[in-house]
Write an enzyme that holds these catalytic residues in place. Sequence first.
Site, PDB file in Angstrom:
ATOM      1  N   GLU A 253       0.881  -1.006  -0.085  1.00 54.31           N
ATOM      2  CA  GLU A 253       0.047  -0.059  -0.025  1.00 54.31           C
ATOM      3  C   GLU A 253       0.883   1.129   0.080  1.00 54.31           C
ATOM      4  OE1 GLU A 253      -1.957   2.941   0.638  1.00 54.31           O
ATOM      5  OE2 GLU A 253      -1.826   2.603   2.632  1.00 54.31           O
ATOM      6  N   CYS A 287      -1.784   9.205   2.758  1.00 53.51           N
ATOM      7  CA  CYS A 287      -1.743   8.371   1.588  1.00 53.51           C
ATOM      8  C   CYS A 287      -3.008   8.850   1.049  1.00 53.51           C
ATOM      9  CB  CYS A 287      -1.282   7.037   1.778  1.00 53.51           C
ATOM     10  SG  CYS A 287      -2.818   6.170   2.708  1.00 53.51           S
TER      11      CYS A 287
END
Length: 486
Positions: A253, A287
Amino acid sequence: MVIERELFIDGKDVPAWERRTTEDLNPYTGGVYATVAAGGPADVVRAVDAAQRAFEPWADTAPSVRRGIFLRAADILEARAAEVVELMAHEVGGVSSWARFNTALAANMLREAAAVVTQPLGEVLATEPADRLSMAVREPLGVIAAFSPWNAPVILGTRSIAVPLAVGNTAVLKPSEDAPIASGLLIADVLREAGLPPGVLNVVTNARTDAAEVAKTLIADPQVRMVNFTGSTRVGRVIGTTAAENIKPAVLELGGKNAVLVLDDADLDHAVDAVTFGAFHNAGQICMSADRVLVHRSVAEEFTVRLAAKVAGLPHGDPADQSTVVGPLITESAARRVSELVAEAVADGARVRAGGGEREGTRYPATVLDGVTPRMRIFREEIFGPAVTVITVEDDDEAVSIANDTEYGLTAGVLTSDTRRGLALAKRLRTGIVHVGDQTVDDEPQAPFGGVKSTGYGRFGGRWGVDAFTATRWVTVAGHHGRYPF
């Protein structure tokens, strides 16, 4: 007083093999917040050995026992919320609201992990012989190499190990050098207090100069069966390559270049509030942060004026102050990079609508830019700081085209009063997550979380996390003695 912490191996706090330590700095003051053990390859071997010894007993532990540990851990973490607020303020510059969100979401991740303990472990398959039993069975993999970042330390440290442990794996966690306590040792403390057996979770902290060697040793250890990494795309490429070289699956990720589409029918008051939150929560160091706002030309100027006014009024400063909204960046180099991205864009013709200017140590003002073009670095690169670009578009098609024109693909938001229109656009956006009627920053532990393209692969959350951290085996039971041709 400077905090001192050791490694966590086989249920015990132990010094690094060579008794080396490293400093954990406060990004706001620059002072030393803690000293932690600087583990090396020998410590990785110790940790992996402990995890391997613990694997079979843990995998065989009754589901009710495992579930109880995770439920207790969730309650323990919530009870330590004030401690987490103080820890994140000093270790990563996180403001109070961000730290409390980390605590609440991480606790719910532990509860979701408790829930997956008793999910079905397989299914019965159709099979040719009428009297044969054929099954697809899911089983834990073994030792997981987990890597957690600094930016959402309690959330992402917890996510890196919660479901993997719940389904019967053991783990060695290497937390970020910028948050060795919040993204690693704190989680170990909570689970130890909750009754997690020795060796099931091990934490190896390290000096920044040893990071590559520690990571390579951990991934290459033959007893490690899978890699779980959350962090930058740059480091993720190295982690993924190393895992592939050792023929080990990985969940990655990584970064994002996330867009919020503001359509011509959007409620502008809501859009301004939503974008401000999505772009500047945790100083843009998420993110999922909104880097780009793609606004229909008919409302672009009004939206930008309102957004700039709101952003200009956001309280900056000491993360330990309860009123602070925008705290420091994690390092001076991170603040310098944001300042350079903005300065280069302005030199190429972009316009500062709020903020801008020079950094002050690790601090940079919340900034709104418009007039950004594709030739500018800030148009392409993930900002990962307190700045957002407003880009005017002619119609929905252009908004989708620009939103998809990036190597990343994590999340997007579509702000519109027409749900059907929003869903139609959501289908065209090349991201792992889309929020219609909202901005980009959202997370729920039961939902599939992850991206596409250079944002990585694999999914966390609910049954998708179970799939990621277990292996499927085909098992049959014969109903009679077979007849063979020779």
